[in-house]
Design an enzyme around this catalytic site. Structure first.
Site, PDB file in Angstrom:
ATOM      1  N   ASP A   1       0.879  -1.181   0.000  1.00  0.00           N
ATOM      2  CA  ASP A   1       0.000   0.000   0.000  1.00  0.00           C
ATOM      3  C   ASP A   1       0.907   1.218   0.000  1.00  0.00           C
ATOM      4  O   ASP A   1       2.143   1.096  -0.066  1.00  0.00           O
ATOM      5  CB  ASP A   1      -0.941  -0.010   1.224  1.00  0.00           C
ATOM      6  CG  ASP A   1      -2.236   0.798   0.980  1.00  0.00           C
ATOM      7  OD1 ASP A   1      -2.148   2.025   0.801  1.00  0.00           O
ATOM      8  OD2 ASP A   1      -3.323   0.197   1.004  1.00  0.00           O
TER       9      ASP A   1
ATOM     10  N   GLY B   1       4.481   1.327  -1.802  1.00  0.00           N
ATOM     11  CA  GLY B   1       4.618   1.624  -3.226  1.00  0.00           C
ATOM     12  C   GLY B   1       3.367   2.232  -3.816  1.00  0.00           C
ATOM     13  O   GLY B   1       2.415   2.547  -3.097  1.00  0.00           O
ATOM     14  N   ASP B   2       3.407   2.379  -5.142  1.00  0.00           N
ATOM     15  CA  ASP B   2       2.318   2.986  -5.907  1.00  0.00           C
ATOM     16  C   ASP B   2       1.845   1.960  -6.926  1.00  0.00           C
ATOM     17  O   ASP B   2       2.600   1.590  -7.824  1.00  0.00           O
ATOM     18  CB  ASP B   2       2.854   4.244  -6.605  1.00  0.00           C
ATOM     19  CG  ASP B   2       1.840   4.861  -7.559  1.00  0.00           C
ATOM     20  OD1 ASP B   2       0.682   4.399  -7.621  1.00  0.00           O
ATOM     21  OD2 ASP B   2       2.226   5.825  -8.254  1.00  0.00           O
ATOM     22  N   PHE B   3       0.601   1.503  -6.781  1.00  0.00           N
ATOM     23  CA  PHE B   3       0.163   0.419  -7.671  1.00  0.00           C
ATOM     24  C   PHE B   3      -0.045   0.863  -9.115  1.00  0.00           C
ATOM     25  O   PHE B   3      -0.275   0.035  -9.988  1.00  0.00           O
ATOM     26  CB  PHE B   3      -1.033  -0.357  -7.125  1.00  0.00           C
ATOM     27  CG  PHE B   3      -2.246   0.393  -6.635  1.00  0.00           C
ATOM     28  CD1 PHE B   3      -2.740   1.514  -7.259  1.00  0.00           C
ATOM     29  CD2 PHE B   3      -2.932  -0.114  -5.524  1.00  0.00           C
ATOM     30  CE1 PHE B   3      -3.889   2.148  -6.799  1.00  0.00           C
ATOM     31  CE2 PHE B   3      -4.088   0.533  -5.050  1.00  0.00           C
ATOM     32  CZ  PHE B   3      -4.573   1.664  -5.699  1.00  0.00           C
TER      33      PHE B   3
ATOM     34  N   HIS C   1     -13.040  -0.494  -6.841  1.00  0.00           N
ATOM     35  CA  HIS C   1     -14.264   0.332  -6.858  1.00  0.00           C
ATOM     36  C   HIS C   1     -13.982   1.792  -6.481  1.00  0.00           C
ATOM     37  O   HIS C   1     -14.857   2.644  -6.611  1.00  0.00           O
ATOM     38  CB  HIS C   1     -15.369  -0.278  -5.978  1.00  0.00           C
ATOM     39  CG  HIS C   1     -15.208  -0.083  -4.506  1.00  0.00           C
ATOM     40  ND1 HIS C   1     -16.259  -0.245  -3.615  1.00  0.00           N
ATOM     41  CD2 HIS C   1     -14.138   0.254  -3.741  1.00  0.00           C
ATOM     42  CE1 HIS C   1     -15.839   0.001  -2.398  1.00  0.00           C
ATOM     43  NE2 HIS C   1     -14.566   0.287  -2.432  1.00  0.00           N
TER      44      HIS C   1
HETATM   45  C1  LIG Z   1     -10.771   1.258   0.110  1.00  0.00           C
HETATM   46  S1  LIG Z   1      -9.166   0.960   0.751  1.00  0.00           S
HETATM   47  C2  LIG Z   1      -9.144  -0.829   0.893  1.00  0.00           C
HETATM   48  C3  LIG Z   1      -8.190  -1.327   1.957  1.00  0.00           C
HETATM   49  C4  LIG Z   1      -8.160  -2.855   2.143  1.00  0.00           C
HETATM   50  N1  LIG Z   1      -7.968  -3.558   0.895  1.00  0.00           N
HETATM   51  C5  LIG Z   1      -9.414  -3.354   2.829  1.00  0.00           C
HETATM   52  O1  LIG Z   1     -10.277  -3.947   2.196  1.00  0.00           O
HETATM   53  O2  LIG Z   1      -9.504  -3.118   4.044  1.00  0.00           O
HETATM   54  C6  LIG Z   1      -8.153   1.259  -0.688  1.00  0.00           C
HETATM   55  C7  LIG Z   1      -6.658   1.225  -0.436  1.00  0.00           C
HETATM   56  O3  LIG Z   1      -5.965   1.576  -1.638  1.00  0.00           O
HETATM   57  C8  LIG Z   1      -4.783   2.256  -1.250  1.00  0.00           C
HETATM   58  N2  LIG Z   1      -4.226   3.041  -2.354  1.00  0.00           N
HETATM   59  C9  LIG Z   1      -4.751   4.162  -2.933  1.00  0.00           C
HETATM   60  N3  LIG Z   1      -3.942   4.617  -3.901  1.00  0.00           N
HETATM   61  C10 LIG Z   1      -2.854   3.789  -3.925  1.00  0.00           C
HETATM   62  C11 LIG Z   1      -1.683   3.737  -4.725  1.00  0.00           C
HETATM   63  N4  LIG Z   1      -1.470   4.632  -5.700  1.00  0.00           N
HETATM   64  N5  LIG Z   1      -0.814   2.718  -4.512  1.00  0.00           N
HETATM   65  C12 LIG Z   1      -1.034   1.796  -3.538  1.00  0.00           C
HETATM   66  N6  LIG Z   1      -2.137   1.789  -2.748  1.00  0.00           N
HETATM   67  C13 LIG Z   1      -3.041   2.769  -2.943  1.00  0.00           C
HETATM   68  C14 LIG Z   1      -5.262   3.135  -0.114  1.00  0.00           C
HETATM   69  O4  LIG Z   1      -4.193   3.613   0.671  1.00  0.00           O
HETATM   70  C15 LIG Z   1      -6.211   2.204   0.632  1.00  0.00           C
HETATM   71  O5  LIG Z   1      -5.578   1.516   1.678  1.00  0.00           O
END
Ligand SMILES: C[S@@+](CC[C@H](N)C(=O)[O-])C[C@H]1O[C@@H](n2cnc3c(N)ncnc32)[C@H](O)[C@@H]1O
Length: 228
Positions: A90, A116-118, A136
């Site tokens: 994350d 990281g950055d996905f 979503h």
């Molecule tokens: C709605 S949350 C879901 C968290 C977890 N999967 C759960 O179900 O509890 C979305 C996640 O995507 C992560 N996220 C957003 N942009 C991101 C990026 N560019 N790279 C990595 N993670 C990212 C956020 O930090 C967040 O933790």
């Protein structure tokens, strides 16, 4: 954190309101970020039994939780499968809060935490790539970018597991339609029908192989299209 040139107008509207996207806003305002991360832990804990019942995670040696927040989904998987190992991926300021969650659950020694950055890349070497409540948050072109990063990291035998809501037919399941509206205004994202999930996965070179109801969510399994 998002790369330039992605086209959806919906994140642009939020950027106009907040001065940045919601993820950057939460990074700049840790008090908001912490409340959000705690809420996600609660959602994950509430539905983890249903998710584990819907899919056999025992098939995997290494499970990567992409956009895994502070690790609540991964904790549930590893607690149920003591021989499995995990990768928690994350944003840096989010995984910085994961250590206490992983330690409290007694799984920290089986988890590699990777910030990281996905949109750029995700870790390679996992047998399963879980994206729970991640796609979503994003309109199609961004969701596709994330899936392409995952696809690029996968071996032919690896699997993608989406934990997401699925929009049903008209006049059924109003809670998912309400969630669709909430994702639109809160993140610029959307909920999708099973066909829309299949199409999105296919555009990233992935084939939907199973969709199993897990209470309010569905667990969607996909495989690299070329390996089948
Ligand atoms: C709605 S949350 C879901 C968290 C977890 N999967 C759960 O179900 O509890 C979305 C996640 O995507 C992560 N996220 C957003 N942009 C991101 C990026 N560019 N790279 C990595 N993670 C990212 C956020 O930090 C967040 O933790």
């Amino acid at each position: 954190m998002a790369p330039p040139g992605r086209r959806s107008l919906r994140p642009e509207l939020l950027r106009t309101l907040l001065g940045c996207d919601v993820w950057e806003y939460r990074r700049r305002h840790p008090e908001h970020g912490e409340v959000f991360d705690a809420a996600m832990r609660t959602f994950s804990r509430v539905d983890s039994a249903a998710v584990l019942a819907a899919h056999d995670f025992g098939r995997y040696g290494v499970v990567a939780d992409i956009g895994g927040g502070t690790g609540a989904v991964l904790v549930a998987v590893l607690a149920a499968h003591p021989s499995a190992r995990g990768i928690l991926f994350d944003q840096p300021h989010v995984v910085a809060g994961a250590d206490s969650v992983l330690r409290a659950a007694g799984v920290a020694d089986r988890v590699r935490v990777e910030p990281g950055d996905f949109f750029a890349a995700v870790p390679s070497g996992a047998d399963a790539y879980v994206l729970a409540r991640v796609l979503h948050d994003w309109a199609d072109e961004d969701a596709l970018g994330i899936l392409r990063s995952v696809r690029a990291a996968m071996t032919p035998d690896a699997r993608v597991l989406l934990v997401e809501a699925v929009v049903g037919p008209p006049n059924e399941d109003p809670s998912v339609k309400f969630l669709d509206l909430m994702m639109l205004v809160s993140a610029g994202g959307q909920e999708r029908t099973e066909d829309e999930w299949r199409t999105l996965l296919a555009a990233a070179g992935l084939e939907l192989t199973a969709a199993t109801r897990a209470t309010s969510n569905i667990v969607i399994e996909a495989a690299p299209a070329r390996s089948r």
